[in-house]
Design a protein around this motif. Structure first.
Motif, PDB file in Angstrom:
ATOM      1  N   LEU A 194       0.790  -1.254   0.121  1.00 31.71           N
ATOM      2  CA  LEU A 194       0.032  -0.096  -0.096  1.00 31.71           C
ATOM      3  C   LEU A 194       0.993   1.205   0.034  1.00 31.71           C
ATOM      4  O   LEU A 194       0.690   2.175  -0.744  1.00 31.71           O
ATOM      5  N   GLY A 195       1.775   1.165   0.825  1.00 35.32           N
ATOM      6  CA  GLY A 195       2.900   2.550   0.994  1.00 35.32           C
ATOM      7  C   GLY A 195       3.663   2.695  -0.285  1.00 35.32           C
ATOM      8  O   GLY A 195       3.656   3.871  -0.998  1.00 35.32           O
ATOM      9  N   ALA A 196       4.203   1.611  -0.886  1.00 35.98           N
ATOM     10  CA  ALA A 196       5.074   1.768  -1.779  1.00 35.98           C
ATOM     11  C   ALA A 196       4.253   1.961  -3.126  1.00 35.98           C
ATOM     12  O   ALA A 196       4.583   2.764  -3.975  1.00 35.98           O
ATOM     13  N   GLY A 197       2.978   1.285  -3.361  1.00 34.33           N
ATOM     14  CA  GLY A 197       2.400   1.418  -4.356  1.00 34.33           C
ATOM     15  C   GLY A 197       1.695   3.017  -4.458  1.00 34.33           C
ATOM     16  O   GLY A 197       1.518   3.619  -5.445  1.00 34.33           O
ATOM     17  N   LEU A 198       1.361   3.596  -3.253  1.00 37.08           N
ATOM     18  CA  LEU A 198       0.588   4.756  -3.327  1.00 37.08           C
ATOM     19  C   LEU A 198       1.937   5.826  -3.897  1.00 37.08           C
ATOM     20  O   LEU A 198       1.618   6.797  -4.475  1.00 37.08           O
ATOM     21  N   ALA A 199       3.233   5.666  -3.176  1.00 37.85           N
ATOM     22  CA  ALA A 199       4.096   6.552  -3.345  1.00 37.85           C
ATOM     23  C   ALA A 199       4.729   6.365  -4.960  1.00 37.85           C
ATOM     24  O   ALA A 199       4.701   7.402  -5.376  1.00 37.85           O
ATOM     25  N   ALA A 200       4.631   5.319  -5.291  1.00 31.53           N
ATOM     26  CA  ALA A 200       4.987   5.023  -6.640  1.00 31.53           C
ATOM     27  C   ALA A 200       3.971   5.681  -7.733  1.00 31.53           C
ATOM     28  O   ALA A 200       4.396   6.354  -8.678  1.00 31.53           O
ATOM     29  N   ALA A 201       2.820   5.609  -7.388  1.00 31.56           N
ATOM     30  CA  ALA A 201       1.537   5.975  -8.124  1.00 31.56           C
ATOM     31  C   ALA A 201       1.869   7.555  -8.228  1.00 31.56           C
ATOM     32  O   ALA A 201       1.729   8.078  -9.408  1.00 31.56           O
ATOM     33  N   LEU A 202       2.054   8.113  -7.204  1.00 30.16           N
ATOM     34  CA  LEU A 202       2.164   9.755  -7.003  1.00 30.16           C
ATOM     35  C   LEU A 202       3.283  10.029  -7.803  1.00 30.16           C
ATOM     36  O   LEU A 202       3.311  11.238  -8.370  1.00 30.16           O
ATOM     37  N   GLY A 203       4.342   9.210  -7.657  1.00 32.76           N
ATOM     38  CA  GLY A 203       5.740   9.809  -8.404  1.00 32.76           C
ATOM     39  C   GLY A 203       5.635   9.582  -9.569  1.00 32.76           C
ATOM     40  O   GLY A 203       6.337  10.341 -10.477  1.00 32.76           O
ATOM     41  N   LEU A 204       4.689   8.684 -10.138  1.00 35.05           N
ATOM     42  CA  LEU A 204       4.531   8.677 -11.623  1.00 35.05           C
ATOM     43  C   LEU A 204       3.568   9.564 -12.177  1.00 35.05           C
ATOM     44  O   LEU A 204       3.359  10.292 -13.388  1.00 35.05           O
ATOM     45  N   VAL A 205       2.480   9.924 -11.552  1.00 33.24           N
ATOM     46  CA  VAL A 205       1.353  10.787 -11.914  1.00 33.24           C
ATOM     47  C   VAL A 205       1.545  12.223 -11.620  1.00 33.24           C
ATOM     48  O   VAL A 205       1.253  12.969 -12.744  1.00 33.24           O
ATOM     49  N   VAL A 206       1.861  12.526 -10.445  1.00 29.48           N
ATOM     50  CA  VAL A 206       2.182  14.021 -10.298  1.00 29.48           C
ATOM     51  C   VAL A 206       3.069  14.809 -11.231  1.00 29.48           C
ATOM     52  O   VAL A 206       2.508  16.034 -11.490  1.00 29.48           O
ATOM     53  N   PRO A 207       4.079  14.403 -11.713  1.00 26.68           N
ATOM     54  CA  PRO A 207       4.755  14.831 -12.612  1.00 26.68           C
ATOM     55  C   PRO A 207       4.204  15.670 -13.876  1.00 26.68           C
ATOM     56  O   PRO A 207       4.294  16.511 -14.396  1.00 26.68           O
ATOM     57  N   PHE A 208       3.198  14.609 -14.403  1.00 28.99           N
ATOM     58  CA  PHE A 208       2.429  14.888 -15.360  1.00 28.99           C
ATOM     59  C   PHE A 208       1.753  16.165 -15.174  1.00 28.99           C
ATOM     60  O   PHE A 208       1.214  17.072 -16.055  1.00 28.99           O
ATOM     61  N   GLY A 209       0.720  16.170 -13.844  1.00 24.46           N
ATOM     62  CA  GLY A 209       0.131  17.166 -13.515  1.00 24.46           C
ATOM     63  C   GLY A 209       0.696  18.419 -13.365  1.00 24.46           C
ATOM     64  O   GLY A 209       0.294  19.552 -14.063  1.00 24.46           O
ATOM     65  N   ILE A 210       1.969  18.611 -12.986  1.00 28.73           N
ATOM     66  CA  ILE A 210       2.734  19.607 -12.755  1.00 28.73           C
ATOM     67  C   ILE A 210       3.204  20.285 -14.112  1.00 28.73           C
ATOM     68  O   ILE A 210       3.045  21.391 -14.576  1.00 28.73           O
TER      69      ILE A 210
END
Length: 616
Positions: A194-210
């Motif tokens: 859960l922790g690694a999956g959430l962090a990895a998902a955010l690490g992949l998605v947030v840059p595109f949003g920025i």
């Protein structure tokens, strides 16, 4: 209490910057003086004890600093490097890491005498070769690109993986004292996924949003760097809230994705982050070293010393050699990577927490974790830090000579200057977009490169390992200033030069922060040099003699540059505080009517060089 914390933080910050400067001044990796300063302040001198002053704040503060460091490391990972080193990099992560863990565990049990649970934990801690040490070493060693890519990718990718692995082992060992082994495994698997999956998902998605935010002009320029930095910390905190150390996975991915999706404003962030990372690494090394208890040093023993030697000379070299069999890597690269594996801040931070928690859980030999890990850290920092550059040169994987001059812009004057400096022993590379302009340089035997130096391809193909100074000498004054501004952070503002601009010496001249240092004189523009060369002017290399007065400069020729006895190049001009000395060679520009009768050919320069005294 507040005054104590203030003095501690400021003292560590000042000492860290001093350690960095001392490393630069002594031409040694900065990690070495930082380690010495930390030892003097802590276990040796007993001046500070950070954990007593900072209390519970210390561990989360270290975690945030490490997250920023791995994020900055991720920004340096270019996926294009995988084209030439992909198989080797994958093997270093997927194969070498478990091999290091396995053999490190065996060494901990059979050599150090640790129980199997504690040996497994120590093996997990020591798989990490952190970017906190590797990146400063690579900055000084001038490695060839593929060898540098191997070490950089391994350190940055393995850092969060190794930290997560260590915390999983530690959590399992502590949980297994209160619940069954299977229940502990299920508990950890769920929280880690859960922790690694959430962090990895955010690490992949947030840059595109920025990237979308910036591309649509929905954020002002002054907020772009803070947004990116806050994004990295936010991704890290999201993972940490669920399972400790999984946030580092997200922070690393956040940096890697940002570096490879063309986000505007990233160049400013890189420069800011590099300075911030140097500051954080310096402080962390002093903080963690100073926090070592003298009792920990007293626990050092022959079994720990032997285990350290086995890890250095057997475990890592063998693991790397086995993992890279059949990979796209030469035997020289495999040998270098097998030897260079310094442990850094992450290993030090985890060792302190892990040893204490295991001891509280009922593992008596857990008190040996910290001295063993710090023995490996100190040994690898010293031995690998001091040996990386010499070994790389010996294996022909790094620059073996002094840096030279990169000239941007091919013209009759720059070709003649390149010829003169090349004949005096200074390496010269001439860069231009035009193949026709470079033809004369190639015929003169100079190294040339046809590329737009400010393009993406230019950044890839222009190798700055062998470059110490740059001269921008195109007809476009603004372009010259732009080139100097671009490369000043990498080469240093005192090592980027350009020709005089129109309006030099007046209020209309570009500010010093936005251009290079003017060579020769404020009136020696590109057009004037072109006119002089068209009229038959020549560049001559001659031994230094007493400099003429400014009024007689035209009669004696204009001094352009000096070549010191050791081969170092120094430009001359109003903005250059250069003092010639005996044995130096001077490059002078002579008008056609005043040029010396003897042509300045390469054979003449060779004879001059042979008569020069040998440096002590």
């Amino acid at each position: 209490m507040e005054q104590t914390i203030l003095l501690l933080v400021v003292g560590i910050a000042v000492a860290g910057v001093f350690g960095q400067w001392l490393g630069w001044k002594l031409s040694v990796p900065a990690i070495i003086p930082l380690l010495g300063i930390g030892a003097l302040l802590g276990p040796v001198g007993g001046i500070i004890r950070p954990s007593a002053a900072l209390g519970e704040v210390m561990r989360p503060a270290i975690g945030m600093a490490v997250a920023i460091i791995v994020f900055e490391g991720g920004l340096n990972l270019n996926l294009r490097e995988l084209r030439s080193a992909g198989s080797g990099i994958v093997r270093l992560v997927a194969v070498a890491l478990p091999l290091n863990w396995l053999m490190g565990t065996l060494a901990g049990h059979w050599v150090a005498g640790l129980s199997w649970p504690v040996a497994i934990l120590v093996g997990a801690i020591l798989v990490v070769t952190g970017p906190t040490v590797i990146m400063p070493l690579l900055r000084q060693a001038r490695l060839e690109p593929r060898a540098a890519a191997f070490l950089r990718w391994e350190a940055i990718v393995n850092d969060p993986i190794g930290a997560t692995l260590t915390l999983l082992v530690l959590s399992y060992l502590t949980l297994s004292t209160t619940m069954s082994g299977s229940a502990a495994i299920l508990h950890l698997a769920w929280h880690t996924a859960l922790g690694a999956g959430l962090a990895a998902a955010l690490g992949l998605v947030v840059p595109f949003g920025i990237r979308t935010l910036f591309a649509r002009d929905l954020a002002p320029e002054y907020l772009k760097t803070p947004i990116l930095l806050a994004g990295a910390l936010g991704v890290y905190a999201a993972g940490e809230a669920i399972q400790p150390e999984t946030g580092l996975v997200g922070a690393t991915l956040f940096g890697v994705v940002l570096a490879n999706i063309d986000v505007t404003g990233l160049q400013e962030l890189r420069r800011f982050k590099e300075s911030l990372t140097v500051f954080l690494v310096s402080g962390l090394f002093i903080l963690l070293t100073a926090n070592i208890d003298p009792a920990t040093i007293a626990m050092l023993s022959w079994p720990i010393a032997m285990t350290t030697l086995v890890i250095l000379f057997v475990v890592r070299p063998l693991a790397i050699w086995l993992a890279t069999i059949g990979a796209k890597a030469s035997w020289r690269e495999r040998l270098l990577v097998g030897w260079i594996g310094p442990r850094g801040v992450v290993a030090a931070a985890i060792a302190g927490v892990a040893g204490e928690r295991l001891a509280e859980a009922g593992y008596p030999d857990a008190r040996l974790v910290l001295p063993l890990v710090f023995a490996v850290i100190a040994s690898t920092v010293l031995l690998h830090g001091l040996s990386l550059a010499p070994l790389a040169r010996r294996l022909q994987l790094a620059s073996g000579g002094r840096g030279g001059l990169l000239i941007v812009g091919a013209s009759r004057w720059t070709v003649r200057l390149g010829e003169a400096l090349h004949g005096a022993g200074v390496p010269v590379i001439l860069v231009d977009r035009s193949a026709l302009a470079l033809k004369a340089a190639r015929l003169a035997g100079l190294s040339t490169l046809r590329v737009e130096i400010l393009s993406v391809i230019g950044e890839e193909v222009v190798d700055l390992r062998d470059v110490e100074q740059m001269l921008a000498a195109t007809p476009d004054d603004a372009y010259n200033a732009l080139v100097c501004t671009r490369f000043a952070p990498e080469l240093g503002r005192e090592r980027v030069h350009q020709l005089a601009t129109e309006g030099a010496g007046t209020r209309h001249e570009a500010a010093r922060d936005w251009r290079g240092k003017i060579v020769i004189g404020e009136d020696m523009t590109f057009q004037r040099l072109a006119d002089l060369m068209e009229a038959g002017a020549s560049l001559v290399v001659e031994p230094y003699r007493e400099a003429p007065s400014p009024a007689a400069a035209a009669d004696e020729g204009w001094p352009v540059a000096l070549v010191r006895q050791g081969g170092e190049l120094a430009f001359l001009g109003a903005e250059h505080a250069t003092t010639p000395g005996d044995g130096d060679l001077v490059v002078r520009l002579f008008p056609a009517l005043l040029a010396p009768a003897v042509a300045a050919k390469r054979g003449r320069w060779g004879r001059l060089l042979m008569r020069r005294p040998t440096p002590a």
